[in-house]
Motif scaffolding. Structure first.
Motif, PDB file in Angstrom:
ATOM      1  N   GLU A 241      39.333  16.503  14.418  1.00 39.48           N
ATOM      2  CA  GLU A 241      38.970  16.956  13.085  1.00 39.48           C
ATOM      3  C   GLU A 241      38.082  15.928  12.396  1.00 39.48           C
ATOM      4  O   GLU A 241      37.142  16.276  11.679  1.00 39.48           O
ATOM      5  CB  GLU A 241      40.227  17.205  12.258  1.00 39.48           C
ATOM      6  N   LEU A 242      38.394  14.628  12.623  1.00 37.92           N
ATOM      7  CA  LEU A 242      37.564  13.585  12.031  1.00 37.92           C
ATOM      8  C   LEU A 242      36.126  13.694  12.524  1.00 37.92           C
ATOM      9  O   LEU A 242      35.182  13.649  11.732  1.00 37.92           O
ATOM     10  CB  LEU A 242      38.127  12.213  12.376  1.00 37.92           C
ATOM     11  N   PHE A 243      35.959  13.826  13.853  1.00 36.29           N
ATOM     12  CA  PHE A 243      34.608  13.932  14.387  1.00 36.29           C
ATOM     13  C   PHE A 243      33.890  15.147  13.820  1.00 36.29           C
ATOM     14  O   PHE A 243      32.694  15.098  13.508  1.00 36.29           O
ATOM     15  CB  PHE A 243      34.656  14.014  15.913  1.00 36.29           C
ATOM     16  N   SER A 244      34.652  16.252  13.697  1.00 35.70           N
ATOM     17  CA  SER A 244      34.053  17.453  13.114  1.00 35.70           C
ATOM     18  C   SER A 244      33.657  17.213  11.659  1.00 35.70           C
ATOM     19  O   SER A 244      32.555  17.583  11.222  1.00 35.70           O
ATOM     20  CB  SER A 244      35.043  18.621  13.213  1.00 35.70           C
ATOM     21  N   ASN A 245      34.561  16.555  10.911  1.00 35.57           N
ATOM     22  CA  ASN A 245      34.272  16.281   9.497  1.00 35.57           C
ATOM     23  C   ASN A 245      33.118  15.300   9.337  1.00 35.57           C
ATOM     24  O   ASN A 245      32.242  15.472   8.480  1.00 35.57           O
ATOM     25  CB  ASN A 245      35.513  15.722   8.806  1.00 35.57           C
ATOM     26  N   ILE A 246      33.142  14.238  10.177  1.00 36.18           N
ATOM     27  CA  ILE A 246      32.059  13.259  10.086  1.00 36.18           C
ATOM     28  C   ILE A 246      30.728  13.911  10.427  1.00 36.18           C
ATOM     29  O   ILE A 246      29.703  13.661   9.769  1.00 36.18           O
ATOM     30  CB  ILE A 246      32.346  12.054  11.012  1.00 36.18           C
ATOM     31  N   SER A 247      30.745  14.759  11.484  1.00 36.21           N
ATOM     32  CA  SER A 247      29.504  15.457  11.837  1.00 36.21           C
ATOM     33  C   SER A 247      29.006  16.301  10.669  1.00 36.21           C
ATOM     34  O   SER A 247      27.816  16.303  10.330  1.00 36.21           O
ATOM     35  CB  SER A 247      29.737  16.349  13.065  1.00 36.21           C
ATOM     36  N   HIS A 248      29.958  17.007  10.028  1.00 31.86           N
ATOM     37  CA  HIS A 248      29.574  17.832   8.878  1.00 31.86           C
ATOM     38  C   HIS A 248      29.120  16.962   7.714  1.00 31.86           C
ATOM     39  O   HIS A 248      28.087  17.228   7.073  1.00 31.86           O
ATOM     40  CB  HIS A 248      30.756  18.701   8.458  1.00 31.86           C
ATOM     41  N   ASP A 249      29.893  15.894   7.440  1.00 38.15           N
ATOM     42  CA  ASP A 249      29.570  15.040   6.297  1.00 38.15           C
ATOM     43  C   ASP A 249      28.277  14.265   6.511  1.00 38.15           C
ATOM     44  O   ASP A 249      27.581  13.936   5.550  1.00 38.15           O
ATOM     45  CB  ASP A 249      30.718  14.061   6.036  1.00 38.15           C
ATOM     46  N   LEU A 250      27.955  13.952   7.763  1.00 39.73           N
ATOM     47  CA  LEU A 250      26.673  13.307   8.043  1.00 39.73           C
ATOM     48  C   LEU A 250      25.518  14.301   7.945  1.00 39.73           C
ATOM     49  O   LEU A 250      24.437  13.973   7.431  1.00 39.73           O
ATOM     50  CB  LEU A 250      26.696  12.678   9.442  1.00 39.73           C
ATOM     51  N   ARG A 251      25.793  15.499   8.465  1.00 40.90           N
ATOM     52  CA  ARG A 251      24.725  16.504   8.465  1.00 40.90           C
ATOM     53  C   ARG A 251      24.334  16.909   7.045  1.00 40.90           C
ATOM     54  O   ARG A 251      23.141  17.097   6.746  1.00 40.90           O
ATOM     55  CB  ARG A 251      25.179  17.730   9.261  1.00 40.90           C
ATOM     56  N   THR A 252      25.331  17.009   6.156  1.00 42.23           N
ATOM     57  CA  THR A 252      25.035  17.463   4.788  1.00 42.23           C
ATOM     58  C   THR A 252      24.124  16.489   4.039  1.00 42.23           C
ATOM     59  O   THR A 252      23.069  16.910   3.536  1.00 42.23           O
ATOM     60  CB  THR A 252      26.357  17.675   4.027  1.00 42.23           C
ATOM     61  N   PRO A 253      24.450  15.189   3.934  1.00 44.21           N
ATOM     62  CA  PRO A 253      23.534  14.294   3.221  1.00 44.21           C
ATOM     63  C   PRO A 253      22.187  14.142   3.910  1.00 44.21           C
ATOM     64  O   PRO A 253      21.154  14.008   3.242  1.00 44.21           O
ATOM     65  CB  PRO A 253      24.295  12.964   3.185  1.00 44.21           C
ATOM     66  N   ILE A 254      22.215  14.156   5.261  1.00 46.44           N
ATOM     67  CA  ILE A 254      20.935  14.049   5.969  1.00 46.44           C
ATOM     68  C   ILE A 254      20.048  15.247   5.662  1.00 46.44           C
ATOM     69  O   ILE A 254      18.820  15.120   5.465  1.00 46.44           O
ATOM     70  CB  ILE A 254      21.182  13.909   7.482  1.00 46.44           C
ATOM     71  N   THR A 255      20.673  16.437   5.603  1.00 49.19           N
ATOM     72  CA  THR A 255      19.887  17.642   5.254  1.00 49.19           C
ATOM     73  C   THR A 255      19.323  17.528   3.848  1.00 49.19           C
ATOM     74  O   THR A 255      18.139  17.851   3.601  1.00 49.19           O
ATOM     75  CB  THR A 255      20.787  18.877   5.364  1.00 49.19           C
ATOM     76  N   TYR A 256      20.162  17.064   2.897  1.00 45.90           N
ATOM     77  CA  TYR A 256      19.674  16.879   1.528  1.00 45.90           C
ATOM     78  C   TYR A 256      18.542  15.851   1.473  1.00 45.90           C
ATOM     79  O   TYR A 256      17.520  16.049   0.818  1.00 45.90           O
ATOM     80  CB  TYR A 256      20.815  16.432   0.617  1.00 45.90           C
ATOM     81  N   LEU A 257      18.768  14.732   2.168  1.00 44.66           N
ATOM     82  CA  LEU A 257      17.760  13.671   2.158  1.00 44.66           C
ATOM     83  C   LEU A 257      16.438  14.163   2.736  1.00 44.66           C
ATOM     84  O   LEU A 257      15.352  13.895   2.191  1.00 44.66           O
ATOM     85  CB  LEU A 257      18.258  12.454   2.955  1.00 44.66           C
ATOM     86  N   GLU A 258      16.556  14.886   3.850  1.00 45.70           N
ATOM     87  CA  GLU A 258      15.344  15.387   4.495  1.00 45.70           C
ATOM     88  C   GLU A 258      14.639  16.419   3.616  1.00 45.70           C
ATOM     89  O   GLU A 258      13.415  16.361   3.402  1.00 45.70           O
ATOM     90  CB  GLU A 258      15.699  16.005   5.848  1.00 45.70           C
TER      91      GLU A 258
END
Length: 469
Positions: A241-258
């Motif tokens: 679940e952590l890996f899933s959450n981290i993947s999601h939490d990383l993807r969200t700010p990266i998408t916003y930043l991009e």
């Protein structure tokens, strides 16, 4: 039984011990019966010899004939020996020519008034009990009377006893063999179940559980294996679940930043206010991304024991009040009342300022994340030797079954609502490890739907090394 090696070993051990016990027991019983029969026959022979001695002391002619008849009736042989070794009288089945049982030393003892008893074996292998007693006349020993009784009947009786012992021993051994097989199976079955269960756990089947309910060491071991499997399963699920959450939490700010950085770069905004709003979003997402990365790195360093602390004397009241001000904006955005209280004379504590502030901020941010309405109170209570840091909220609370695990790494409460509340499941684990590294102890009390209270106890500086403020 081919795969039940432990059962075979247990069975062999039990059978070996039982066989040794049976052998010793059989030997002891055989010895006991042999000694009993020998003693009884020796006594009987001596008694018969005494009777013959009484008869021989009589001077009438009929006494000799009575002795001859009595000897045949009693199935014994008698020898009347003079002091010069001459056989004066012989009667019975034993050959009168065989006189090897008559020894000079024994005759001397008999003519000295003593009784002689011995076990004799003739040249044909026949065995006899021999009793020699003196015959007197007018108070003077005139001859020696030997009585020989065959041990054949006694040996036949002993042989029967030995056969009975052998048959009983074989029966007992066969019965014990069956019982031992059953016992070995019963004792080894739980071990075999544990072996299969641990192999399944080793290949990743962490849902495996043992159904052994015995109240002994095997039951305790089975319970420990079940606990281990449950811990590993929880760890695996939390990590996934952590890996899933981290993947999601990383993807969200990266998408916003991009996305927003491209909007700013390509000047796809109409006003400067819109541009500033996009830049603010980019900044917040960068901070969020940095916080996530810092949490992962901090936990990794603490797990490896590589985290270093810059220990100094701290005013925990100032530090906590400063941390409250940092998160006050987040609390106001959710309409929460955030306050700070302190009681007792303020004393210094020893710790790392940055890590101590991280403890307070993580607890405050955790309270804000899981509180939708109401209040959050940060408090410090100074006593003579410790200071109690508390963070109490009126949030959703923690289910009782989750309380033992909330300080474990990767663990998250309200998994189904994880996306709504956010977080990585690392914050409380980091808080616990940082508190322990600085001599503190943390505990939690919570009621589902009513709120949660975290308490961290830190030792105060001794009077000779600290200051009161």
């Amino acid at each position: 039984m081919r795969n039940n090696r432990i059962g075979i070993k247990l069975g062999l051990v039990i059978i070996t011990v039982l066989l040794i016990v049976l052998l010793f027991l059989g030997f002891a019983i055989d010895k006991m019966f042999t000694n009993f029969y020998t003693a009884e026959m020796r006594k009987e022979t001596e008694e018969i010899a005494s009777h013959f001695t009484v008869m021989a002391n009589a001077t009438d002619v009929t006494s000799e004939q009575t002795m001859m008849t009595f000897a045949e009736f009693s199935n014994v042989s008698i020898f009347n020996i003079l002091d010069n070794g001459t056989v004066n009288l012989h009667s019975g089945v034993h050959d009168s020519a065989d006189r090897s049982f008559i020894r000079g030393s024994d005759l001397d003892k008999i003519f000295a008034g003593k009784i002689v008893s011995l076990l004799y074996e003739d040249p044909q292998g026949n065995r006899y009990f021999v009793s020699g007693q003196p015959i007197t006349s007018d108070g003077v020993i005139t001859s020696a009377l030997y009585v020989m009784a065959s041990t054949e009947q006694m040996e036949q009786s002993l042989s029967g006893v030995r056969n009975l012992l052998i048959l009983s021993g074989m029966g007992a051994f066969l019965l014990a063999l069956g019982i031992t097989w059953i016992i070995a199976q019963v004792l080894s079955r739980p071990l075999l179940q544990m072996q299969k269960a641990t192999r399944k756990i080793a290949i990743g089947e962490l849902e495996t559980r043992l159904e052994i309910k015995s109240r002994d060491e095997l039951g305790s071991l089975a319970e420990a294996i079940n606990d281990l499997a449950a811990d590993l399963q929880r760890y695996r699920d939390s990590r996934q679940e952590l890996f899933s959450n981290i993947s999601h939490d990383l993807r969200t700010p990266i998408t916003y930043l991009e996305g927003y950085s491209r909007v700013v770069k390509d000047h796809l905004y109409e006003t400067e206010e819109e541009k500033d709003r996009y830049l603010d979003i980019i900044y917040q997402e960068a901070v969020r991304l940095q916080h996530l990365v810092d949490d992962v790195f901090d936990l990794a360093k603490m797990e490896e024991g590589k985290i270093s602390l810059l220990v100094e004397e701290l005013n925990l009241s100032d530090l906590t009040e400063h941390a409250v001000q940092k998160v006050k904006l987040k609390a106001n955005e959710k309409g929460l009342n955030l306050s700070f209280e302190s009681s007792g004379p303020v004393s210094l504590v020893r710790g790392d300022r940055k890590r101590m502030e991280q403890i307070v901020l993580n607890l405050l941010e955790n309270a804000i994340r899981y509180t939708e309405k109401g209040s959050i109170t940060a408090g410090l209570q100074y006593t003579g030797t410790t200071v109690l840091l508390s963070v109490e909220d009126t949030g959703i609370g923690i289910p009782e079954e989750d309380l033992p695990y909330i300080f474990e790494r990767f663990y998250r409460v309200e998994k189904s609502r994880a996306r709504q509340f956010g977080g990585t499941g690392l914050g409380l684990s980091i808080v616990k490890k940082l508190a322990e590294l600085q001599g503190g102890k943390i505990k939690v009390n919570s009621q589902l739907g009513e709120g949660t209270r975290f308490e961290v106890h830190f030792p105060l500086q001794p009077d000779h090394g600290g200051h009161s403020i």
